[in-house]
Design a protein around this motif. Structure first.
Motif, PDB file in Angstrom:
ATOM      1  N   LEU A  60       0.828  -1.199   0.000  1.00  0.00           N
ATOM      2  CA  LEU A  60       0.000   0.000   0.000  1.00  0.00           C
ATOM      3  C   LEU A  60       0.868   1.258   0.000  1.00  0.00           C
ATOM      4  O   LEU A  60       0.549   2.243  -0.668  1.00  0.00           O
ATOM      5  CB  LEU A  60      -0.922  -0.009   1.215  1.00  0.00           C
ATOM      6  CG  LEU A  60      -1.907   1.153   1.326  1.00  0.00           C
ATOM      7  CD1 LEU A  60      -2.835   1.203   0.111  1.00  0.00           C
ATOM      8  CD2 LEU A  60      -2.726   1.039   2.617  1.00  0.00           C
ATOM      9  N   ALA A  61       1.977   1.220   0.742  1.00  0.00           N
ATOM     10  CA  ALA A  61       2.895   2.359   0.754  1.00  0.00           C
ATOM     11  C   ALA A  61       3.452   2.625  -0.636  1.00  0.00           C
ATOM     12  O   ALA A  61       3.549   3.782  -1.071  1.00  0.00           O
ATOM     13  CB  ALA A  61       4.033   2.105   1.747  1.00  0.00           C
ATOM     14  N   PHE A  63       2.029   1.818  -3.451  1.00  0.00           N
ATOM     15  CA  PHE A  63       0.925   2.320  -4.275  1.00  0.00           C
ATOM     16  C   PHE A  63       0.660   3.796  -3.998  1.00  0.00           C
ATOM     17  O   PHE A  63       0.351   4.567  -4.910  1.00  0.00           O
ATOM     18  CB  PHE A  63      -0.326   1.496  -3.993  1.00  0.00           C
ATOM     19  CG  PHE A  63      -1.540   1.934  -4.766  1.00  0.00           C
ATOM     20  CD1 PHE A  63      -1.677   1.612  -6.113  1.00  0.00           C
ATOM     21  CD2 PHE A  63      -2.542   2.665  -4.150  1.00  0.00           C
ATOM     22  CE1 PHE A  63      -2.795   2.025  -6.835  1.00  0.00           C
ATOM     23  CE2 PHE A  63      -3.658   3.074  -4.851  1.00  0.00           C
ATOM     24  CZ  PHE A  63      -3.786   2.751  -6.202  1.00  0.00           C
ATOM     25  N   ARG A  64       0.822   4.200  -2.728  1.00  0.00           N
ATOM     26  CA  ARG A  64       0.577   5.590  -2.344  1.00  0.00           C
ATOM     27  C   ARG A  64       1.807   6.479  -2.563  1.00  0.00           C
ATOM     28  O   ARG A  64       1.773   7.673  -2.281  1.00  0.00           O
ATOM     29  CB  ARG A  64       0.182   5.640  -0.863  1.00  0.00           C
ATOM     30  CG  ARG A  64      -1.178   5.018  -0.562  1.00  0.00           C
ATOM     31  CD  ARG A  64      -2.288   6.041  -0.738  1.00  0.00           C
ATOM     32  NE  ARG A  64      -3.594   5.495  -0.418  1.00  0.00           N
ATOM     33  CZ  ARG A  64      -4.220   5.681   0.739  1.00  0.00           C
ATOM     34  NH1 ARG A  64      -3.658   6.390   1.691  1.00  0.00           N
ATOM     35  NH2 ARG A  64      -5.412   5.174   0.926  1.00  0.00           N
ATOM     36  N   GLY A  65       2.911   5.887  -3.005  1.00  0.00           N
ATOM     37  CA  GLY A  65       4.108   6.673  -3.264  1.00  0.00           C
ATOM     38  C   GLY A  65       4.954   6.961  -2.042  1.00  0.00           C
ATOM     39  O   GLY A  65       5.836   7.826  -2.087  1.00  0.00           O
ATOM     40  N   GLU A  66       4.733   6.237  -0.951  1.00  0.00           N
ATOM     41  CA  GLU A  66       5.558   6.411   0.239  1.00  0.00           C
ATOM     42  C   GLU A  66       6.825   5.552   0.105  1.00  0.00           C
ATOM     43  O   GLU A  66       6.805   4.500  -0.536  1.00  0.00           O
ATOM     44  CB  GLU A  66       4.792   6.026   1.511  1.00  0.00           C
ATOM     45  CG  GLU A  66       3.689   6.993   1.869  1.00  0.00           C
ATOM     46  CD  GLU A  66       3.159   6.779   3.284  1.00  0.00           C
ATOM     47  OE1 GLU A  66       3.800   6.022   4.054  1.00  0.00           O
ATOM     48  OE2 GLU A  66       2.112   7.359   3.612  1.00  0.00           O
ATOM     49  N   PRO A 191       6.619   8.930   7.455  1.00  0.00           N
ATOM     50  CA  PRO A 191       5.538   8.464   6.563  1.00  0.00           C
ATOM     51  C   PRO A 191       4.727   7.392   7.277  1.00  0.00           C
ATOM     52  O   PRO A 191       5.288   6.372   7.715  1.00  0.00           O
ATOM     53  CB  PRO A 191       6.291   7.897   5.359  1.00  0.00           C
ATOM     54  CG  PRO A 191       7.660   8.491   5.422  1.00  0.00           C
ATOM     55  CD  PRO A 191       7.959   8.709   6.863  1.00  0.00           C
ATOM     56  N   LEU A 193       2.421   4.990   6.567  1.00  0.00           N
ATOM     57  CA  LEU A 193       2.362   3.598   6.122  1.00  0.00           C
ATOM     58  C   LEU A 193       3.727   2.926   6.232  1.00  0.00           C
ATOM     59  O   LEU A 193       3.819   1.750   6.611  1.00  0.00           O
ATOM     60  CB  LEU A 193       1.848   3.527   4.682  1.00  0.00           C
ATOM     61  CG  LEU A 193       0.434   4.095   4.463  1.00  0.00           C
ATOM     62  CD1 LEU A 193       0.041   3.979   2.996  1.00  0.00           C
ATOM     63  CD2 LEU A 193      -0.575   3.373   5.345  1.00  0.00           C
ATOM     64  N   THR A 194       4.783   3.656   5.935  1.00  0.00           N
ATOM     65  CA  THR A 194       6.130   3.097   6.060  1.00  0.00           C
ATOM     66  C   THR A 194       6.443   2.790   7.519  1.00  0.00           C
ATOM     67  O   THR A 194       6.986   1.719   7.843  1.00  0.00           O
ATOM     68  CB  THR A 194       7.171   4.091   5.512  1.00  0.00           C
ATOM     69  OG1 THR A 194       6.825   4.438   4.165  1.00  0.00           O
ATOM     70  CG2 THR A 194       8.563   3.493   5.551  1.00  0.00           C
ATOM     71  N   PRO A 243      -6.462   3.174   5.828  1.00  0.00           N
ATOM     72  CA  PRO A 243      -6.748   4.338   4.973  1.00  0.00           C
ATOM     73  C   PRO A 243      -8.166   4.865   5.161  1.00  0.00           C
ATOM     74  O   PRO A 243      -8.388   6.071   5.134  1.00  0.00           O
ATOM     75  CB  PRO A 243      -6.541   3.786   3.553  1.00  0.00           C
ATOM     76  CG  PRO A 243      -5.650   2.597   3.729  1.00  0.00           C
ATOM     77  CD  PRO A 243      -6.055   2.001   5.036  1.00  0.00           C
ATOM     78  N   GLY A 247      -8.840   8.493   6.666  1.00  0.00           N
ATOM     79  CA  GLY A 247      -9.590   9.361   5.767  1.00  0.00           C
ATOM     80  C   GLY A 247     -10.749  10.020   6.492  1.00  0.00           C
ATOM     81  O   GLY A 247     -11.029  11.212   6.303  1.00  0.00           O
TER      82      GLY A 247
END
Length: 314
Positions: A60-61, A63-66, A191, A193-194, A243, A247
């Motif tokens: 997921l990280a 995918f989210r660019g983390e 970050p 998710l990381t 998420p 959110g």
């Protein structure tokens, strides 16, 4: 978070759907844990769960660019979360369900806001309102009524019921410490998710080491239900809900999002009734109602948003 990102209603279709999905998934995790400990030592089940969760969180990280790498400044926070959230918290909870029903553990965990507020006052200087104290006291009375019913209606001895309660308190305190860790400025700079992914991997290492020493070589239940439970807890119970929950925090504010702490025990108690044979009567019904009413009063009396939760309800 800017002021403009908070202020939506919880009851818009999209927000309400996310809220109900998160609450339903978290409410179901408690019953799945019960099956996980039926044939495999808890520490091994926890390790398997977070192998799956960490892999999903890294995906997921990405995918989210983390980033995959965690800065040097992030490692103390990752270690702290790995110890308190993904080792001690879940270790206490899994073992508690060996003594008392999953629904009762879930109801007790609704009291997580109490140590959150106390630690937040001591560590972060967040004030506590009188309504919060009153609501917490009301909820404590309701929990006491539920445990009185557990002792009267189940074959468990008083010692076993108290052991289950003590283990649950240990899980609540561990989770609360993790919440405070997440609320510190140092942790919030990482970050999310990381940080969570690496914390989960650290938790895997701690739980696996503990299991090797005290439980012996890895054990795995070949039943499809066990494997599906691992996947549900690791993916749905962690990767899907994070998420959605955060959110909601951004859109409607932490106060409204925190009402999942009231809905989750309701789901858990319904499932406990259907699958664990929890017997309802005047005493447990009144206890559950008083507990949840107390938590509503307590959360409405909070002067500041709760600390960021490191993980969903177990």
């Amino acid at each position: 978070m800017s002021a403009s990102t908070v202020g939506e209603s919880l009851f818009t279709p999209r927000n309400l759907a996310a809220f109900l999905l998160v609450s339903a998934i978290w409410g179901g995790t408690w019953l799945v844990i019960r099956d996980q400990i039926s044939s495999v030592p808890p520490a091994w089940s926890i390790a398997y769960r977070f192998v799956v969760a960490a892999a999903g969180m890294f995906a997921l990280a990405a995918f989210r660019g983390e980033p995959f790498r965690l800065a040097r400044s992030g490692w103390p926070w990752a270690v702290a979360l790995g110890i308190f959230q993904f080792s001690l918290n879940f270790g206490f909870v899994y073992n508690a369900e060996g003594f008392i029903t999953s629904g009762l553990v879930a109801v007790m965990f609704a009291l997580l806001v109490v140590p959150n507020a106390l630690f937040g006052r001591l560590v972060l200087g967040q004030p506590i309102k009188s309504e919060f104290v009153l609501g917490s006291a009301i909820a404590a009375v309701g929990v006491a009524m539920l445990f009185a019913q557990e002792y009267r209606a189940s074959p468990a001895t008083l010692g076993e019921v108290l052991t289950g309660a003590a283990l649950t308190v240990g899980g609540i305190l561990s989770a609360s410490i993790a919440n405070i860790v997440q609320a510190t400025e140092g942790a919030k700079r990482q970050p999310l998710l990381t940080l969570l992914a690496w914390s989960m991997l650290i938790g895997v290492g701690i739980n696996a080491a503990y299991a090797l020493v005290f439980e012996g070589p890895p054990q795995f239940d070949p039943r499809p239900e066990y494997t599906l439970g691992i996947l549900y807890l690791g993916l749905a119970g962690s990767v899907v809900t994070f998420p959605l929950y955060y959110g909601l925090v951004r859109k409607v504010g932490a106060g409204q999002a925190a009402y999942s702490s009231v809905v989750v025990p309701i789901v858990a108690m319904i499932l406990s009734t259907l699958f664990e044979g929890f017997v309802w009567g005047p005493l447990p019904a009144a206890g559950a109602a008083i507990t949840l009413a107390g938590m509503v009063v307590a959360m409405r009396g909070r002067a500041a948003p709760p600390p960021r939760r490191a993980t969903p309800e177990p």
